[in-house]
Motif scaffolding. Structure first.
Motif, PDB file in Angstrom:
ATOM      1  N   GLU A  14      29.382  40.685  47.118  1.00  0.00           N
ATOM      2  CA  GLU A  14      30.002  39.437  48.668  1.00  0.00           C
ATOM      3  C   GLU A  14      30.110  38.217  48.602  1.00  0.00           C
ATOM      4  OE1 GLU A  14      24.659  40.184  48.451  1.00  0.00           O
ATOM      5  OE2 GLU A  14      26.874  41.300  47.952  1.00  0.00           O
ATOM      6  N   ALA A  15      29.702  38.293  48.041  1.00  0.00           N
ATOM      7  CA  ALA A  15      29.537  36.429  47.595  1.00  0.00           C
ATOM      8  C   ALA A  15      31.541  36.533  46.783  1.00  0.00           C
ATOM      9  CB  ALA A  15      28.473  35.863  46.188  1.00  0.00           C
ATOM     10  N   LEU A  16      31.495  37.039  45.754  1.00  0.00           N
ATOM     11  CA  LEU A  16      32.789  37.233  45.374  1.00  0.00           C
ATOM     12  C   LEU A  16      34.076  37.261  46.602  1.00  0.00           C
ATOM     13  CD1 LEU A  16      32.572  38.771  41.980  1.00  0.00           C
ATOM     14  CD2 LEU A  16      33.264  36.421  42.339  1.00  0.00           C
ATOM     15  N   GLY A  17      33.981  38.779  47.480  1.00  0.00           N
ATOM     16  CA  GLY A  17      34.708  39.309  47.827  1.00  0.00           C
ATOM     17  C   GLY A  17      34.891  37.795  48.909  1.00  0.00           C
ATOM     18  N   LEU A  18      33.879  36.985  49.819  1.00  0.00           N
ATOM     19  CA  LEU A  18      33.878  35.668  50.014  1.00  0.00           C
ATOM     20  C   LEU A  18      34.718  34.576  49.502  1.00  0.00           C
ATOM     21  CD1 LEU A  18      30.553  35.406  52.406  1.00  0.00           C
ATOM     22  CD2 LEU A  18      33.030  36.429  52.949  1.00  0.00           C
ATOM     23  N   LEU A  19      34.676  33.950  48.339  1.00  0.00           N
ATOM     24  CA  LEU A  19      34.886  33.730  47.480  1.00  0.00           C
ATOM     25  C   LEU A  19      36.542  33.570  47.376  1.00  0.00           C
ATOM     26  CD1 LEU A  19      32.612  32.668  44.405  1.00  0.00           C
ATOM     27  CD2 LEU A  19      33.101  31.300  46.983  1.00  0.00           C
ATOM     28  N   LEU A  20      37.351  34.959  46.960  1.00  0.00           N
ATOM     29  CA  LEU A  20      38.397  35.410  46.951  1.00  0.00           C
ATOM     30  C   LEU A  20      39.017  34.602  48.283  1.00  0.00           C
ATOM     31  CD1 LEU A  20      38.048  38.312  44.427  1.00  0.00           C
ATOM     32  CD2 LEU A  20      38.887  36.593  43.846  1.00  0.00           C
ATOM     33  N   LYS A  21      38.531  35.129  48.854  1.00  0.00           N
ATOM     34  CA  LYS A  21      38.880  35.403  50.333  1.00  0.00           C
ATOM     35  C   LYS A  21      39.236  34.073  50.965  1.00  0.00           C
ATOM     36  CE  LYS A  21      37.384  39.291  52.829  1.00  0.00           C
ATOM     37  NZ  LYS A  21      36.738  40.180  53.864  1.00  0.00           N
ATOM     38  N   ASP A  22      38.484  33.215  50.890  1.00  0.00           N
ATOM     39  CA  ASP A  22      39.125  31.438  51.024  1.00  0.00           C
ATOM     40  C   ASP A  22      39.962  31.096  49.989  1.00  0.00           C
ATOM     41  OD1 ASP A  22      36.149  31.368  52.703  1.00  0.00           O
ATOM     42  OD2 ASP A  22      35.158  30.243  51.468  1.00  0.00           O
ATOM     43  N   LEU A  23      40.238  31.295  48.717  1.00  0.00           N
ATOM     44  CA  LEU A  23      40.685  30.546  47.232  1.00  0.00           C
ATOM     45  C   LEU A  23      42.671  31.441  48.581  1.00  0.00           C
ATOM     46  CD1 LEU A  23      39.036  31.378  44.312  1.00  0.00           C
ATOM     47  CD2 LEU A  23      39.681  29.666  45.085  1.00  0.00           C
ATOM     48  N   ALA A  24      41.966  32.797  47.809  1.00  0.00           N
ATOM     49  CA  ALA A  24      43.524  33.670  48.645  1.00  0.00           C
ATOM     50  C   ALA A  24      44.063  33.071  50.212  1.00  0.00           C
ATOM     51  CB  ALA A  24      43.265  34.988  48.947  1.00  0.00           C
ATOM     52  N   ASP A  25      42.745  31.889  51.199  1.00  0.00           N
ATOM     53  CA  ASP A  25      42.990  31.639  52.668  1.00  0.00           C
ATOM     54  C   ASP A  25      42.882  33.347  53.657  1.00  0.00           C
ATOM     55  OD1 ASP A  25      43.074  29.708  54.145  1.00  0.00           O
ATOM     56  OD2 ASP A  25      45.535  29.077  54.591  1.00  0.00           O
TER      57      ASP A  25
END
Length: 104
Positions: A14-25
């Motif tokens: 769940e953390a990785l998913g949010l971080l990746l979405k943030d990084l990919a905007d």
């Protein structure tokens, strides 16, 4: 820095998913207010369901997940759910609020 990230358990899915979405905007689009209110009310019910009693979890972190029920959090949630019940016409939210009040 990597050690700190590891200790806060950012490797959880769940953390990785949010971080990746943030990084990919690539965050979710802003939807209408009614939808956001509904999702917020559902999140409050998930915070209640995450505990073994009828209280509301005091918080959530990637490091620890849901924490135990907390009286102050539960107390603030009761009128919020009652107001949402009135707004949405969904009696189930009042039932959850009453269960929280009994726990209090």
């Amino acid at each position: 820095m990597i050690g700190k990230l590891w200790r806060t358990r950012v490797y959880r899915p769940e953390a990785l998913g949010l971080l990746l979405k943030d990084l990919a905007d690539r965050r979710h689009p802003v939807l209408d207010t009614t939808r956001h209110l509904e999702e917020a009310a559902r999140w409050l019910l998930r915070a209640q369901a995450a505990t073994p009693d009828d209280g509301v979890s005091g918080g959530y972190s990637f490091e620890d997940g849901w924490i135990a029920s907390y009286p102050e959090t539960t107390g603030y949630t009761i009128p919020t759910l009652l107001a949402y019940c009135h707004y949405a016409g969904e009696p189930a939210y009042a039932e959850h609020a009453l269960a929280m009040a009994r726990w209090e």
